[in-house]
Design a protein around this motif. Structure first.
Motif, PDB file in Angstrom:
ATOM      1  N   UNK A 125       0.844  -1.188   0.000  1.00 44.15           N
ATOM      2  CA  UNK A 125       0.000   0.000   0.000  1.00 44.15           C
ATOM      3  C   UNK A 125       0.884   1.245   0.000  1.00 44.15           C
ATOM      4  N   UNK A 126       0.315   2.361  -0.415  1.00 44.44           N
ATOM      5  CA  UNK A 126       1.051   3.630  -0.473  1.00 44.44           C
ATOM      6  C   UNK A 126       0.784   4.460   0.777  1.00 44.44           C
ATOM      7  N   UNK A 127       1.813   5.196   1.200  1.00 42.15           N
ATOM      8  CA  UNK A 127       1.634   6.214   2.233  1.00 42.15           C
ATOM      9  C   UNK A 127       1.545   7.599   1.617  1.00 42.15           C
ATOM     10  N   UNK A 128       2.078   7.760   0.416  1.00 41.48           N
ATOM     11  CA  UNK A 128       1.982   9.047  -0.246  1.00 41.48           C
ATOM     12  C   UNK A 128       2.961   9.161  -1.402  1.00 41.48           C
ATOM     13  N   UNK A 129       2.694  10.142  -2.231  1.00 38.51           N
ATOM     14  CA  UNK A 129       3.615  10.504  -3.322  1.00 38.51           C
ATOM     15  C   UNK A 129       4.609  11.493  -2.750  1.00 38.51           C
ATOM     16  N   UNK A 130       5.879  11.126  -2.758  1.00 39.93           N
ATOM     17  CA  UNK A 130       6.839  11.962  -2.049  1.00 39.93           C
ATOM     18  C   UNK A 130       7.615  12.912  -2.949  1.00 39.93           C
ATOM     19  N   UNK A 131       7.846  12.546  -4.192  1.00 39.32           N
ATOM     20  CA  UNK A 131       8.424  13.510  -5.116  1.00 39.32           C
ATOM     21  C   UNK A 131       8.340  12.978  -6.541  1.00 39.32           C
ATOM     22  N   UNK A 132       8.747  13.816  -7.474  1.00 46.14           N
ATOM     23  CA  UNK A 132       8.727  13.465  -8.892  1.00 46.14           C
ATOM     24  C   UNK A 132      10.111  12.996  -9.320  1.00 46.14           C
ATOM     25  N   UNK A 276      10.560  12.901 -19.416  1.00 42.82           N
ATOM     26  CA  UNK A 276       9.471  12.103 -18.855  1.00 42.82           C
ATOM     27  C   UNK A 276       9.613  12.059 -17.346  1.00 42.82           C
ATOM     28  N   UNK A 277       8.522  12.296 -16.633  1.00 38.62           N
ATOM     29  CA  UNK A 277       8.521  12.202 -15.181  1.00 38.62           C
ATOM     30  C   UNK A 277       7.671  11.037 -14.720  1.00 38.62           C
ATOM     31  N   UNK A 278       8.060  10.467 -13.589  1.00 37.69           N
ATOM     32  CA  UNK A 278       7.317   9.367 -12.977  1.00 37.69           C
ATOM     33  C   UNK A 278       7.208   9.662 -11.485  1.00 37.69           C
ATOM     34  N   UNK A 279       5.993   9.553 -10.948  1.00 37.19           N
ATOM     35  CA  UNK A 279       5.803   9.793  -9.518  1.00 37.19           C
ATOM     36  C   UNK A 279       6.588   8.787  -8.702  1.00 37.19           C
ATOM     37  N   UNK A 280       7.151   9.264  -7.598  1.00 35.49           N
ATOM     38  CA  UNK A 280       7.868   8.393  -6.674  1.00 35.49           C
ATOM     39  C   UNK A 280       7.025   8.253  -5.409  1.00 35.49           C
ATOM     40  N   UNK A 281       6.774   7.016  -5.007  1.00 39.00           N
ATOM     41  CA  UNK A 281       5.866   6.739  -3.908  1.00 39.00           C
ATOM     42  C   UNK A 281       6.620   6.185  -2.704  1.00 39.00           C
ATOM     43  N   UNK A 282       6.123   6.512  -1.520  1.00 37.34           N
ATOM     44  CA  UNK A 282       6.562   5.852  -0.294  1.00 37.34           C
ATOM     45  C   UNK A 282       5.555   4.753  -0.002  1.00 37.34           C
ATOM     46  N   UNK A 283       6.037   3.524   0.134  1.00 39.60           N
ATOM     47  CA  UNK A 283       5.178   2.346   0.239  1.00 39.60           C
ATOM     48  C   UNK A 283       5.454   1.592   1.529  1.00 39.60           C
ATOM     49  N   UNK A 284       4.465   0.798   1.929  1.00 43.81           N
ATOM     50  CA  UNK A 284       4.623  -0.103   3.064  1.00 43.81           C
ATOM     51  C   UNK A 284       3.820  -1.372   2.784  1.00 43.81           C
ATOM     52  N   UNK A 285       3.969  -2.358   3.613  1.00 50.71           N
ATOM     53  CA  UNK A 285       3.120  -3.541   3.519  1.00 50.71           C
ATOM     54  C   UNK A 285       1.746  -3.204   4.080  1.00 50.71           C
ATOM     55  N   UNK A 286       0.727  -3.897   3.578  1.00 43.31           N
ATOM     56  CA  UNK A 286      -0.617  -3.580   4.061  1.00 43.31           C
ATOM     57  C   UNK A 286      -0.866  -4.051   5.483  1.00 43.31           C
ATOM     58  N   UNK A 287       0.063  -4.843   6.056  1.00 41.47           N
ATOM     59  CA  UNK A 287      -0.102  -5.276   7.433  1.00 41.47           C
ATOM     60  C   UNK A 287       0.707  -4.435   8.422  1.00 41.47           C
TER      61      UNK A 287
END
Length: 344
Positions: A125-132, A276-287
């Protein structure tokens, strides 16, 4: 004035305006969030957390190191550390294997873990988009290479296995109408527009570029990327415009890609260039437990100024309104709840 010139000319004031706005908002939110973060006790926070980052000299590791320091300083965990890794795909593997608490990954790489509906994640799961992230196609200024078509018949570094760059780059080469073969292999018949690709990461790739062992290096990272800036000081480099590939790559692979500008002056002597830009996400496990997720989100919103690498131009980083824009990848439920409470 062209749109490139307009964007470039407006750059100098943008970081200051954004910095002022974010600083004011962060200061206000920090006042509200400070008691919540400082109220963590040893009984209700994890003993240690790890943040899967990336290669030395790149933004992934720099951001992961700052985040780990802030998580520890703000009492989200007793101890926190950043991991040196190969990049997005490696980070996702470590996250799924339980070897990392948090992982930084490109949105297109993260989407590989999701079903076609964008919701059937393999435990992520994602916690947020942190940068481009900005895709850099780097060549030597004296190479005579000024567009992607000129890469036909050349050798290109495409990121080490496990990096997000190694996923994105072949897609860009394909979108440019070029074919690829891996170093050490030969096609069974003559192929027009053939690019020979070699899996080299940022630092090895830059060394190979300067030595003439490869003709171009692809890298996906922040602006400026410190290792590229350093290499450019040693021998002049040039960046290729990749923006014309956007319609094709979005049609083939989804809405994870944007047209973004690397501003003039990001690297000494290199003018502004669209890419070309791609969003960079901060992720974690769903548990991951809800308290840790919530406190991490509060940290991202209330203490964003602690998480911006010094080398950043300040045009691609955390803002409360962009954190929830996770390119269609689902937020951890506790993160979604935290954003709703913070933003109404």
């Amino acid at each position: 004035m062209t749109d490139l010139a307009n964007a470039a000319s407006g750059h100098s004031g943008l970081p200051r305006r954004r910095a002022a706005l974010k600083a004011g908002l962060a200061a206000g939110l920090a006042g509200l969030l400070g008691p919540a973060l400082s109220g963590c006790t040893r009984q209700d926070r994890p003993g240690s957390v790890t943040v899967a980052g990336g290669e030395p000299g790149g933004f992934y590791l720099e951001f992961a190191t700052l985040l780990a320091a802030s998580l520890q300083q703000r009492g989200v965990a007793d101890t926190a550390s950043a991991l040196i890794t190969g990049g997005s795909l490696d980070n996702l593997g470590k996250l799924l294997a339980g070897q990392a608490t948090f992982a930084i990954a490109l949105a297109d790489a993260a989407a590989e873990q999701f079903g076609a509906d964008g919701k059937s994640a393999a435990g992520i799961r994602a916690l947020g988009r942190v940068y481009e992230n900005y895709v850099h196609c780097v060549v030597r200024k004296d190479s005579g290479i000024h567009d992607l078509a000129a890469l036909a018949g050349r050798t290109v570094a495409v990121g080490e296995p496990g990096s997000g760059t190694s996923l994105t780059t072949p897609r860009l080469i394909e979108a440019a109408g070029l074919a690829t073969a891996t170093v050490g292999t030969a096609p069974t018949s003559a192929v027009e527009n053939l690019v020979t690709v070699q899996n080299l990461g940022l630092n090895d790739g830059l060394a190979a570029l300067q030595a003439g062992a490869v003709d171009a290096l692809f890298w996906s990272g922040g602006v400026p990327t410190a290792a590229i800036a350093g290499s450019n000081r040693d021998a002049a480099l040039e960046l290729l415009d990749l923006s014309s590939l956007l319609p094709s790559i979005r049609t083939r692979y989804g809405p994870y890609y944007d047209r973004v500008l690397i501003p003039g002056g990001s690297y000494d002597g290199i003018p502004a260039v669209w890419t070309i830009g791609v969003a960079n996400l901060l992720l974690c496990r769903n548990d991951l437990d809800d308290r840790t997720v919530r406190r991490t989100v509060e940290l991202l919103v209330g203490n964003a100024e602690e998480l911006i690498p010094r080398s950043s131009l300040g045009v691609q980083f955390l803002s409360p309104e962009s954190l929830i824009n996770t390119a269609g990848l689902p937020l951890h439920p506790a993160a979604a709840d935290a954003y709703r409470e913070l933003h109404g």
